[in-house]
Design a protein around this motif. Sequence first.
Motif: not given
Length: 450
Positions: A102, A134, A284-286, A289-290
């Motif tokens: 992240i 990332y 984690s919440w991202v 997507d990452n």
Amino acid sequence: MLSYWKLHKTPILLGIGSLLFYAVFAHDLEREDFPKLLSLFAALFFLHYKLIQFEKWNFKFLLVTGILFRLIFLWAEPNLSQDFYRFIWDGELIKNGINPYIHLPKDLISQADLPIANAQELFEGMGGLSARHYSNYPPVNQIIFALASILGGGSILGSVITMRLTIIFADIGILVLGRKLLQNLNRSNHLAFWYFLNPLVIIELTGNLHFEGVMLFFFVWALYLISNKKWLAAAPVYAAAIMVKLVPILFLPLFLRFFGFRKSVGFYLLVAIYCVLLLLPFYSWVFIDNYSETVGLWFSNFEFNAGFYNALKIVAVDCFEAKPWELVKVYGKWVVGAVVLGAMLLALLRKNQTLTALITSMLILLTGYYLLSSTVHPWYLVFLIVLAMFTKFRFAMLWSFLVVLSYFAYSNPDFDENLWLLAFEYLLVIGYLIYEIMGRSGKKLDFFKK
């Protein structure tokens, strides 16, 4: 001692010669020097063939020889890849409680209080492309990076040595488990040395710190457990293989006929559960997507040592004025679809009831993927070497030699590939593959039905 020398004089001399060539490769080679790189690699390939030819039943001799070849690289900085800088960067982040999935290196490097040893050297070493994205390395890989940073004590060389020893132990594990699996498949166990002594394996894994060997250790371990009808125990091990490198995900549909519907569903669920458990510490919440964005780049943005794609690009650009940067994005999506379709067809149409047939299906699928892919780095082929080891096919061994031609791109400042060399590589590999499929006697092998 004297009698041993008399009996094994030629193999010992071959081993000493190989050690000297590996020493030059590890400590006195720059990747821009393509003639020297090619000469060393060709010599090592010939010598490893002769070593196995002379001593294929002498397990202790070839084991010690293979370990010594690897230890030559122990204190050397990787000279064909800069990926290790990103490995250590990620490990330092995790050691200090920072999630590598992240945070972008280019954002972190500007922080005055960044708690990373050798941060500037690692940032510059990884290159601008890596710094802008990332991390794309799965969780088990990240755990190894973190341990290397902890045990390395803030030293780049210390971290390199720790990672290198991990890879060496993984290769020894592949040799030991591979021999046992070969015995279960009623095949000669000396075939495992075609992996253990292969120069591509030694140079790209131990030398350049690529973690295909760690992934393959778990993968071969899982297959060995499956060969002993211990599929419940194999599920977490197979999940660990996926969480080192994602490639084994491709093979999950192929287990359908091998296990049967009910057992295969149970295997899939267990593998999924263990994968999720390994992912949880980094979630984690991202994260999704990452990570998916970064992994997607490998299918749609990069080109290196491509086969079919290069031929298609020449036609599309020259005849239809296609834009290369747009073509690779569209092509990458097409390849993903083609590989998924291929996996489904192999799972449904091919008889995979025996483990040999299952592994052959894996070899077919992965070979097709690499032939179609726009990016085939040399170390990718290590997986093919292992799969081929358990089958009658040997084209992967030839490819593991010819792939060194792709390193010509590093001999010029613009990293331009020589398409003639790549065409030579792929024509020989495909030609030999067709020869093996048709059978050396001229009779077609039962390639798709076995």
